[in-house]
Design a protein around this motif. Structure first.
Motif, short mmCIF file in Angstrom:
data_model
loop_
_atom_site.label_atom_id
_atom_site.label_comp_id
_atom_site.label_asym_id
_atom_site.label_seq_id
_atom_site.Cartn_x
_atom_site.Cartn_y
_atom_site.Cartn_z
N PHE A 105 0.84 -1.21 0.00
CA PHE A 105 0.00 0.00 0.00
C PHE A 105 0.87 1.26 0.00
O PHE A 105 0.59 2.22 -0.73
N LEU A 106 1.93 1.26 0.82
CA LEU A 106 2.81 2.43 0.87
C LEU A 106 3.52 2.64 -0.46
O LEU A 106 3.68 3.78 -0.91
N ARG A 107 3.92 1.55 -1.09
CA ARG A 107 4.56 1.69 -2.40
C ARG A 107 3.59 2.26 -3.43
O ARG A 107 3.94 3.14 -4.21
N ALA A 108 2.36 1.70 -3.41
CA ALA A 108 1.35 2.20 -4.35
C ALA A 108 1.01 3.66 -4.07
O ALA A 108 0.84 4.46 -5.00
N ALA A 109 0.92 4.02 -2.77
CA ALA A 109 0.61 5.41 -2.41
C ALA A 109 1.73 6.35 -2.86
O ALA A 109 1.47 7.44 -3.39
N SER A 110 2.97 5.92 -2.66
CA SER A 110 4.11 6.75 -3.08
C SER A 110 4.10 6.95 -4.59
O SER A 110 4.33 8.06 -5.09
N HIS A 111 3.82 5.87 -5.31
CA HIS A 111 3.78 5.97 -6.77
C HIS A 111 2.63 6.86 -7.22
O HIS A 111 2.76 7.66 -8.17
N GLU A 112 1.48 6.73 -6.53
CA GLU A 112 0.30 7.50 -6.91
C GLU A 112 0.49 8.99 -6.63
O GLU A 112 0.02 9.84 -7.40
N LEU A 113 1.19 9.31 -5.55
CA LEU A 113 1.40 10.71 -5.20
C LEU A 113 2.51 11.35 -6.04
O LEU A 113 2.56 12.57 -6.17
N LYS A 114 3.39 10.51 -6.56
CA LYS A 114 4.55 11.06 -7.28
C LYS A 114 4.14 11.84 -8.51
O LYS A 114 4.69 12.91 -8.81
N THR A 115 3.15 11.35 -9.26
CA THR A 115 2.76 12.01 -10.51
C THR A 115 2.20 13.42 -10.29
O THR A 115 2.69 14.39 -10.90
N PRO A 116 1.18 13.61 -9.41
CA PRO A 116 0.68 14.98 -9.23
C PRO A 116 1.71 15.90 -8.57
O PRO A 116 1.74 17.10 -8.87
N VAL A 117 2.55 15.35 -7.68
CA VAL A 117 3.59 16.20 -7.06
C VAL A 117 4.58 16.67 -8.11
O VAL A 117 4.99 17.85 -8.13
N THR A 118 4.97 15.76 -9.02
CA THR A 118 5.91 16.13 -10.08
C THR A 118 5.29 17.17 -11.01
O THR A 118 5.95 18.15 -11.42
N ALA A 119 4.02 16.97 -11.36
CA ALA A 119 3.34 17.93 -12.24
C ALA A 119 3.23 19.30 -11.59
O ALA A 119 3.45 20.34 -12.23
N LEU A 120 2.86 19.31 -10.29
CA LEU A 120 2.75 20.58 -9.58
C LEU A 120 4.10 21.27 -9.48
O LEU A 120 4.20 22.49 -9.70
N ASN A 121 5.15 20.51 -9.19
CA ASN A 121 6.49 21.09 -9.08
C ASN A 121 6.94 21.68 -10.41
O ASN A 121 7.52 22.79 -10.46
N ALA A 122 6.67 20.95 -11.50
CA ALA A 122 7.08 21.44 -12.82
C ALA A 122 6.33 22.72 -13.17
O ALA A 122 6.92 23.69 -13.72
N THR A 123 5.04 22.74 -12.88
CA THR A 123 4.24 23.94 -13.18
C THR A 123 4.74 25.15 -12.40
O THR A 123 4.91 26.25 -12.95
N LEU A 124 4.98 24.98 -11.10
CA LEU A 124 5.46 26.09 -10.28
C LEU A 124 6.85 26.56 -10.72
O LEU A 124 7.13 27.78 -10.74
N GLU A 125 7.70 25.61 -11.07
CA GLU A 125 9.05 25.98 -11.50
C GLU A 125 9.00 26.78 -12.80
O GLU A 125 9.72 27.80 -12.96
N ASN A 126 8.15 26.36 -13.73
CA ASN A 126 8.02 27.11 -14.99
C ASN A 126 7.44 28.49 -14.76
O ASN A 126 7.81 29.47 -15.43
N MET A 127 6.52 28.59 -13.77
CA MET A 127 5.95 29.90 -13.46
C MET A 127 7.01 30.80 -12.84
O MET A 127 7.07 32.01 -13.16
N ILE A 128 7.84 30.25 -11.99
CA ILE A 128 8.90 31.06 -11.36
C ILE A 128 9.90 31.55 -12.42
O ILE A 128 10.35 32.72 -12.39
#
Length: 365
Positions: free
Chosen positions: A155-178
């Motif tokens: 479950f923890l592995r699946a949760a980590s994998h599931e959270l990684k995609t939106p976190v990466t997308a959010l980080n990329a969007t904020l970095e491009n905005m900065i």
């Protein structure tokens, strides 16, 4: 120094007692017999007392060796029989307990008597039976704990994998905005998108935390009315179904008593109802009814293949091929249902329907 076994000990002890009795008895006869007065009756019925010490002494001396030999033989035989009768049951108990030390199933101490030795054998059998039962219970508990730990890791592995995609997308969007890269200079357009991503992450984290606490709460079972509870649980989903032009029918008896953890059962059924409404298209129907002692939730939809149904209860698995979080949910609904119903020892089934095409979730109460 080598210790004597039980049989020689009992034999020597018994033989010593019998020899002591024989020696004392013959000693008393040898000492007292010569001092006895003999009463002799004459033909005239006149009793004459005479003292014949020499005669008695000689008679005793002649009879003493034979008497001692016979007594010794009888003592040896009796001691052997007594020792064997005492030690044989104990030896059998000892042999059985040696096999019990190897945890062999089907081993028991023979019980031939109702005395203390028979009671000892019975107690040993009961103790061994309880020991085997305890070991089997511990083995099952160990397997259950191992499966639970494995499930937590998965479950923890699946949760980590599931959270990684939106976190990466959010980080990329904020970095491009900065950095002011291209279209990301339009903050008014992408800040709401970032806010939506954060809300999505917040919801996922909340669901993950709720799911991780499922097996830690120990809610006691109490008498509840399933019909009344289902009426309450179905009310909000009936409104959601009406808003999406879905027919929601409810067919329940006036009363249906059961003894269950109300909170956990309600959460499991709510997830089943939410899934049924979410995966039913407009113009289709969802029905909830009681069939015997089973709670049945049916929804008209595209049936899921049999080889894919078991995967629906895996965490974060979504049946649609796009794996979209919008149309496929967060993938935790049926995982939560499986976890809760399994923890309450409530059997269930989830199978496709042919007429009308759809899915049927059955909870056996």
């Amino acid at each position: 120094m080598k210790r004597l076994k039980l049989f020689p000990k009992i034999f020597l002890y018994t033989m010593s007692i019998m020899l002591f009795v024989v020696v004392v008895t013959h000693g008393l006869i040898y000492l007292l017999a010569p001092r006895l007065q003999l009463a002799v009756s004459t033909p005239d019925d006149v009793v004459v007392s005479i003292r014949q010490e020499q005669f008695v002494t000689e008679a005793v001396e002649k009879a003493l060796p034979v008497s001692l030999s016979c007594s010794l033989l009888i003592s040896v035989v009796c001691s052997l029989l007594f020792s064997k009768a005492i030690t044989d049951p104990i030896k059998k108990i000892s042999t059985a307990t040696e096999q019990m030390m190897k945890l062999d199933h089907g081993v028991n101490c023979p019980i031939h008597t109702k005395d203390e030795i028979g009671t000892l054998a019975r107690n040993v059998n009961d103790l061994y039976s309880d020991l085997l039962s305890t070991i089997e219970h511990l083995e099952r508990e160990k397997d259950a704990v191992r499966d639970m730990e494995r499930a937590k890791v998965d479950f923890l592995r699946a949760a980590s994998h599931e959270l990684k995609t939106p976190v990466t997308a959010l980080n990329a969007t904020l970095e491009n905005m900065i950095l002011g890269v291209g279209k990301y200079q339009d903050y008014a357009a992408y800040l709401p998108e970032c806010k939506e991503m954060v809300d999505q992450l917040s919801g996922m984290v909340h669901e993950i935390l709720e799911t991780s606490r499922l097996n830690t709460t120990d809610e006691p079972a109490k008498p509840i009315d399933i019909a009344e509870l289902m009426a309450e649980l179905c009310a909000p989903y009936q409104m959601i179904a009406a808003a999406h032009q879905i027919t929601f029918s409810l067919d329940l008896p006036e009363q249906f008593p059961a003894k269950l953890p109300a909170g956990r059962f309600s959460k499991a059924v709510s997830n089943v109802l939410a899934n049924a409404v979410a995966y039913t298209e407009a113009g289709k129907a969802v029905s909830v009814c009681m069939e015997g002692r089973s709670l049945v939730v049916k929804n008209e939809c595209r049936p899921i293949p049999d080889d894919e149904i078991h995967r629906l209860f895996e965490p974060f698995y979504r049946p649609d091929f796009s794996r979209s979080r919008i149309s496929g949910g967060n993938g935790l609904g049926l995982y939560i249902v499986d976890t809760l119903l399994t923890s309450m020892n409530i059997p269930y089934s989830f199978a496709p329907m042919k007429s009308p095409p759809g899915m049927c979730f059955t909870i056996q109460l």
